[in-house]
Design a protein around this motif. Structure first.
Motif, short mmCIF file in Angstrom:
data_model
loop_
_atom_site.label_atom_id
_atom_site.label_comp_id
_atom_site.label_asym_id
_atom_site.label_seq_id
_atom_site.Cartn_x
_atom_site.Cartn_y
_atom_site.Cartn_z
N ILE A 1 0.79 -1.24 0.00
CA ILE A 1 0.00 0.00 0.00
C ILE A 1 0.81 1.28 0.00
O ILE A 1 0.24 2.35 0.09
N SER A 2 2.14 1.20 -0.08
CA SER A 2 2.87 2.47 -0.09
C SER A 2 3.92 2.45 -1.19
O SER A 2 4.19 1.42 -1.79
N ASP A 3 4.50 3.61 -1.40
CA ASP A 3 5.53 3.74 -2.42
C ASP A 3 6.90 3.37 -1.89
O ASP A 3 7.89 3.53 -2.57
N HIS A 4 6.94 2.91 -0.65
CA HIS A 4 8.20 2.60 0.00
C HIS A 4 8.99 1.57 -0.81
O HIS A 4 10.20 1.57 -0.84
N PHE A 5 8.25 0.65 -1.44
CA PHE A 5 8.90 -0.33 -2.33
C PHE A 5 8.42 0.00 -3.73
O PHE A 5 7.74 -0.80 -4.36
N GLY A 6 8.74 1.21 -4.20
CA GLY A 6 8.22 1.69 -5.48
C GLY A 6 8.56 0.79 -6.63
O GLY A 6 8.14 -0.35 -6.72
N THR A 7 9.35 1.30 -7.54
CA THR A 7 9.73 0.50 -8.69
C THR A 7 10.96 -0.30 -8.29
O THR A 7 11.97 0.28 -7.90
N LEU A 8 10.84 -1.59 -8.35
CA LEU A 8 11.92 -2.44 -7.83
C LEU A 8 12.84 -2.89 -8.94
O LEU A 8 12.38 -3.37 -9.97
N ARG A 9 14.12 -2.75 -8.72
CA ARG A 9 15.08 -3.33 -9.65
C ARG A 9 15.14 -4.84 -9.39
O ARG A 9 14.76 -5.30 -8.33
N GLY B 1 -8.37 7.90 1.21
CA GLY B 1 -7.63 8.64 2.21
C GLY B 1 -6.28 8.07 2.58
O GLY B 1 -5.61 8.59 3.45
N PHE B 2 -5.85 6.99 1.94
CA PHE B 2 -4.47 6.52 2.18
C PHE B 2 -3.57 7.42 1.37
O PHE B 2 -3.90 7.76 0.23
N SER B 3 -2.44 7.75 1.92
CA SER B 3 -1.46 8.46 1.11
C SER B 3 -0.30 7.50 0.93
O SER B 3 0.20 6.95 1.91
N LYS B 4 0.09 7.30 -0.32
CA LYS B 4 1.14 6.29 -0.53
C LYS B 4 2.47 6.74 0.04
O LYS B 4 3.32 5.92 0.34
N SER B 5 2.63 8.07 0.23
CA SER B 5 3.91 8.51 0.80
C SER B 5 3.89 8.45 2.31
O SER B 5 4.91 8.38 2.96
N ASN B 6 2.69 8.49 2.92
CA ASN B 6 2.61 8.39 4.37
C ASN B 6 1.47 7.47 4.75
O ASN B 6 0.37 7.92 5.07
N PRO B 7 1.71 6.16 4.73
CA PRO B 7 0.62 5.22 4.95
C PRO B 7 0.22 5.07 6.42
O PRO B 7 -0.70 4.34 6.72
N TYR B 8 0.92 5.75 7.34
CA TYR B 8 0.58 5.58 8.75
C TYR B 8 -0.55 6.53 9.07
O TYR B 8 -0.37 7.73 9.03
N TYR B 9 -1.70 6.00 9.37
CA TYR B 9 -2.78 6.93 9.73
C TYR B 9 -3.66 6.28 10.78
O TYR B 9 -3.54 5.08 11.01
#
Length: 142
Positions: free
Chosen positions: A54-62, A134-142
């Motif tokens: 649910i987040s961009d933390h693991f965005g585009t993976l090599r 209301g999820f934000s992919k840059s800040n998924p902690y809510y």
């Protein structure tokens, strides 16, 4: 006020320290859930698994990064991994006419796919859906 949308269940297979398929013993309740366990039992990987979907933390993976996320242990190599997050959607916060919405991300050496309720979806579709609730992919902690 009924049940608000929340993550209800997480199913993990082949991701990081989770070689065999695991899921939560009980569904999460809405509200605060505490994940406890011994050091090294996989708590941070559990949260990483949710972020992986649910987040961009693991965005585009090599390719190398994908390999690092696959469970590396003894025995036959794990070639694919997936994490599926099940949302309780009884309040219809996601514009999908179902009480439960499943988002799954699968990776392998050469693939990185999302599925939304069992059908292939693009990453953009998945994040648009999450952001519409209301999820934000840059800040998924809510």
């Amino acid at each position: 006020g009924g049940v608000e949308m929340h993550i209800k269940q997480v199913i993990i297979r082949g991701f990081k320290t989770y070689k065999e398929q695991v899921s939560l013993v009980e569904d999460f309740d809405r509200g605060v859930n505490v994940v406890v366990g011994f050091n090294g039992s996989g708590k941070s990987n559990f949260f990483n698994a949710i972020l992986f979907v649910i987040s961009d933390h693991f965005g585009t993976l090599r390719a190398e990064t994908r390999k690092e996320l696959l469970h590396a242990g003894t025995g036959p190599a794990v070639l694919t991994a997936f994490v599926e997050v099940v949302f309780d959607n009884s309040d219809r916060r996601m514009p999908i006419d179902k009480d439960e919405v499943r988002i799954r991300r699968s990776i392998a050496a050469k693939k990185d796919d999302y599925m939304l309720d069992g059908r292939h979806a693009t990453k953009v579709e998945v994040f648009n859906l999450l952001e519409s609730c209301g999820f934000s992919k840059s800040n998924p902690y809510y």
